[in-house]
Design an enzyme around this catalytic site. Sequence first.
Site, PDB file in Angstrom:
ATOM      1  CE  LYS A 141      -4.340  -1.825   1.751  1.00 40.09           C
ATOM      2  NZ  LYS A 141      -5.448  -1.482   2.684  1.00 40.09           N
TER       3      LYS A 141
ATOM      4  CG  ASP B 299      -8.640   0.971   2.971  1.00 35.34           C
ATOM      5  OD1 ASP B 299      -9.240   0.359   2.645  1.00 35.34           O
ATOM      6  OD2 ASP B 299      -7.342   0.699   3.203  1.00 35.34           O
TER       7      ASP B 299
END
Length: 274
Positions: A66, A103
């Site tokens: 990420k 997210d």
Amino acid sequence: MKKWYAVLGDPIAQSMSPTMHDQWFLENEWNASYIPILVTPENLGQAIQSLRTLGCSGWNVTVPHKQAIIPFLDEVDEAAAHMNAVNTVYRTADGKLVGTNTDGRGFVKSLQEFAGESENNSVLLIGAGGAARGIAHALQSAGYGPLYFTNRTTSKAAELASEMENAHVLSVEQAQQKMGEFGLVVQTTSVGMNFAQSGMPLHPKGVSKDAVVADIIYNPLETEFLREARLAGAKTMNGVGMFVHQGALAFEKWTNVYPNTKKMIQTITMKVGG
Ligand code: ATR
């Protein structure tokens, strides 16, 4: 021409993203496939170059890439820059690869779908890692606050609180004492799985019966922390909704359609629950 999308991670076989996105492509008559690709850290740069050359229309990024993916992209948007992490990549009309992060907003959307409006917007965030940071920013943008951070390492919670307005740090003991005052408690660490053995002396006992207690973990569906919160009388929300809504936000980036999340939450819940 048929489009294709992907999720990159290591490991990747367990990912439920392909099932989810393929189902949404079908439901929305979008001519596309979504494939899991195992990418080791040393191959990440080459993998991104290949996706670029081969015309992948967009992809998700999971552990451990990420952060590492950022230098290989052309741009990151504000959400990804805030979190210093990317979970979704899309292409602009002129072919640029842009990284975003869905997210935190995925968590907030899932909370809104689960609980609607609340009178008590005071939030306790447990943890001070990447997940806590993304969720905190998204909660604040959606009007929640004040935010209180507590963490095993209090200095990290203090650092996070200092980045934000209307945010405060609490020791674990102080958080425990104030447990009844929060409208929302969000457990963002792996402690939720097995918090009794974690050495972190924080328990959802004393939580308000009107509060929502959320854990971002979705496998198992009910962590020990959530079970205790349910037994204490709170409304509990597991991480399935966040997983589905972060995916829905990615899907929307790629197709301009926000897909059906309620049905997908049921599907994923059934798959995880076996
Ligand atoms: P993520 O991106 O998933 O948030 P991270 O950035 O590594 O992961 O952050 C992990 C968080 O879980 C941290 O808040 C960490 O606490 P520390 O800052 O004290 O390390 C917390 N955490 C992990 N294992 C824990 C444990 N056994 N007990 C308490 N907190 C734990």
